[in-house]
Scaffold this motif. Sequence first.
Motif, PDB file in Angstrom:
ATOM      1  N   LEU A  63      -0.209   6.886   6.754  1.00  0.00           N
ATOM      2  CA  LEU A  63      -0.436   5.447   6.829  1.00  0.00           C
ATOM      3  C   LEU A  63      -1.896   5.062   6.574  1.00  0.00           C
ATOM      4  CD1 LEU A  63       1.727   4.610   9.985  1.00  0.00           C
ATOM      5  CD2 LEU A  63       2.374   4.390   7.580  1.00  0.00           C
ATOM      6  N   THR A  64      -2.671   5.979   6.033  1.00  0.00           N
ATOM      7  CA  THR A  64      -4.101   5.724   5.841  1.00  0.00           C
ATOM      8  C   THR A  64      -4.353   4.511   4.962  1.00  0.00           C
ATOM      9  OG1 THR A  64      -4.588   8.090   6.087  1.00  0.00           O
ATOM     10  CG2 THR A  64      -6.283   6.718   5.057  1.00  0.00           C
ATOM     11  N   GLN A  65      -3.671   4.436   3.827  1.00  0.00           N
ATOM     12  CA  GLN A  65      -3.912   3.322   2.903  1.00  0.00           C
ATOM     13  C   GLN A  65      -3.345   2.014   3.449  1.00  0.00           C
ATOM     14  OE1 GLN A  65      -3.855   4.101  -1.432  1.00  0.00           O
ATOM     15  NE2 GLN A  65      -3.035   6.112  -0.886  1.00  0.00           N
ATOM     16  N   ALA A 123       0.838  -1.200   0.000  1.00  0.00           N
ATOM     17  CA  ALA A 123       0.000   0.000   0.000  1.00  0.00           C
ATOM     18  C   ALA A 123       0.874   1.251   0.000  1.00  0.00           C
ATOM     19  CB  ALA A 123      -0.908   0.000   1.232  1.00  0.00           C
ATOM     20  N   PRO A 124       0.460   2.300  -0.708  1.00  0.00           N
ATOM     21  CA  PRO A 124       1.240   3.542  -0.728  1.00  0.00           C
ATOM     22  C   PRO A 124       1.308   4.188   0.650  1.00  0.00           C
ATOM     23  CG  PRO A 124      -0.390   3.498  -2.501  1.00  0.00           C
ATOM     24  CD  PRO A 124      -0.716   2.366  -1.585  1.00  0.00           C
ATOM     25  N   THR A 125       2.451   4.781   0.951  1.00  0.00           N
ATOM     26  CA  THR A 125       2.629   5.528   2.207  1.00  0.00           C
ATOM     27  C   THR A 125       3.235   6.894   1.868  1.00  0.00           C
ATOM     28  OG1 THR A 125       4.752   4.384   2.507  1.00  0.00           O
ATOM     29  CG2 THR A 125       2.851   3.509   3.707  1.00  0.00           C
ATOM     30  N   PRO A 126       2.456   7.768   1.253  1.00  0.00           N
ATOM     31  CA  PRO A 126       2.997   9.055   0.808  1.00  0.00           C
ATOM     32  C   PRO A 126       3.177  10.022   1.966  1.00  0.00           C
ATOM     33  CG  PRO A 126       0.651   8.968   0.407  1.00  0.00           C
ATOM     34  CD  PRO A 126       1.036   7.618   0.939  1.00  0.00           C
ATOM     35  N   ARG A 127       3.828  11.129   1.686  1.00  0.00           N
ATOM     36  CA  ARG A 127       3.904  12.205   2.663  1.00  0.00           C
ATOM     37  C   ARG A 127       2.554  12.901   2.766  1.00  0.00           C
ATOM     38  NH1 ARG A 127       8.835  14.743   4.176  1.00  0.00           N
ATOM     39  NH2 ARG A 127      10.359  13.098   4.479  1.00  0.00           N
ATOM     40  N   VAL A 164       8.144   2.522   5.254  1.00  0.00           N
ATOM     41  CA  VAL A 164       7.662   3.002   6.552  1.00  0.00           C
ATOM     42  C   VAL A 164       8.851   3.311   7.449  1.00  0.00           C
ATOM     43  CG1 VAL A 164       5.462   1.756   6.460  1.00  0.00           C
ATOM     44  CG2 VAL A 164       7.479   0.624   7.410  1.00  0.00           C
ATOM     45  N   LEU A 165       8.587   4.013   8.529  1.00  0.00           N
ATOM     46  CA  LEU A 165       9.625   4.279   9.519  1.00  0.00           C
ATOM     47  C   LEU A 165       9.837   3.044  10.391  1.00  0.00           C
ATOM     48  CD1 LEU A 165       8.766   7.904  10.693  1.00  0.00           C
ATOM     49  CD2 LEU A 165      10.553   7.184   9.107  1.00  0.00           C
ATOM     50  N   PRO A 166      11.029   2.875  10.945  1.00  0.00           N
ATOM     51  CA  PRO A 166      11.293   1.722  11.816  1.00  0.00           C
ATOM     52  C   PRO A 166      10.293   1.649  12.969  1.00  0.00           C
ATOM     53  CG  PRO A 166      13.344   2.828  11.261  1.00  0.00           C
ATOM     54  CD  PRO A 166      12.237   3.690  10.727  1.00  0.00           C
ATOM     55  N   GLY A 167       9.759   0.452  13.173  1.00  0.00           N
ATOM     56  CA  GLY A 167       8.792   0.225  14.238  1.00  0.00           C
ATOM     57  C   GLY A 167       7.360   0.117  13.734  1.00  0.00           C
ATOM     58  N   THR A 168       7.116   0.513  12.488  1.00  0.00           N
ATOM     59  CA  THR A 168       5.740   0.546  11.980  1.00  0.00           C
ATOM     60  C   THR A 168       5.142  -0.853  11.847  1.00  0.00           C
ATOM     61  OG1 THR A 168       6.248   2.573  10.758  1.00  0.00           O
ATOM     62  CG2 THR A 168       4.265   1.362  10.098  1.00  0.00           C
TER      63      THR A 168
END
Length: 402
Positions: free
Chosen positions: A84-86, A72-76, A110-114
């Motif tokens: 992280l909506t999608q 899923a896309p994770t855009p700014r 994603v950022l670490p931990g996601t």
Amino acid sequence: MPADLAVIGLGPLGLPLAQAAVAAGIPTLGYHTGEEPGALSPAELRRMLSGGFRPATDPAALGRVRTVVICAPTPRGADGRIDLTQLETAARALAGHLRPHTTVILESPVLPGTTEDFLRPLLEQGSGLLAGRDFHLAHSPSRVDPGNRAFTPANTPKVIGGLTPACTESAAAFYGRLTDKVVRARGLREAETVQLLETNYRHVNIALVNEMAVLCHDLGVDLWDVVRCAETKPFGFQAFRPGPGVGGHGVPQDLSGPAGRGLRMVELAQKVNNRMPRYVVQRAATLLNEHGKSARGARVLLLGVTYKPDLADLQGTPAEEIADRLTGLGASVSYHDPYVPAWSVLDRPVPRADALYEAVAEADLTILLQHHRTYDLQGLSVKAQLLLDTRGAAPLGAAHRL
């Protein structure tokens, strides 16, 4: 035919994975999440369908596969942070149909931990299953390079990091069917941070060479010749080249916010790269002025408005800001791109030049923003009244270089 794999998200990351899986003989389900779909020619789609690919819109189909890869896309977002909506939508669609023993792999940037702190609770709460016990959970950073024919999923090593060693091995067994080499990370966060490092490495080095471009112009030095010479060094140097800005899907991350501390070098690199569209417009206005013309009322033609050559992808393209700034100066802006039949900037349609050579001859200034293979820069430079080359692609002396 039952599917072995479900790919959630058929955009620039998921579609190449689905294509590679089908080519490897893996029956694949493609679940569309609402993102901009990747481009497939009718012939490519027919090959995928005949090879075992099935598109799906019913999330119930996700419960009938052994492996699920979320792309899923994770855009700014508007605040500059990863949206992280999608990813949440994809996770909820999967969670309601997740079965025991399924392997779930996240490839979205994603950022670490996601994966552990965001995705895992959504899957567990929605399914009633426990990650690491009832189903496998892993992260694998996407290494898709759109348009790159030299490096495919088959010959690009795949990094895997799981919640548990068993999760890592399950994910590795799947990717072993697609690629020649699987690299096991120590865990989820290490795998997530691999993509962070790779993306930031690119942006920091592009920022360095973009700053060099500005400096070399002021010094009267040909930066492209400098890079050509420097890349002959067999160690300690990798060539990057400047451009009008940085686009694409892999946005740099400075870790500010959730991680509690930022990467100062990445933050500075972002500022440098974000400044390049403005610099291109400044150079354009100066060139026009030096040739007795004002930016106001000038006819400016933009060549190539995609973020990458020979692709139709406009994600994050610097051409948008350049067109907007030129319009703000009063210029009459048009564009040509063989991959973009229609283009709008801030909901305003930009006129498309259909007759390329005539448009170049009529423009007061032509700016090469993207070097598509179809452009004959020797011929175009002869026709152009003024040509600003932001890619160093035109013959030496035929254009003003960035």
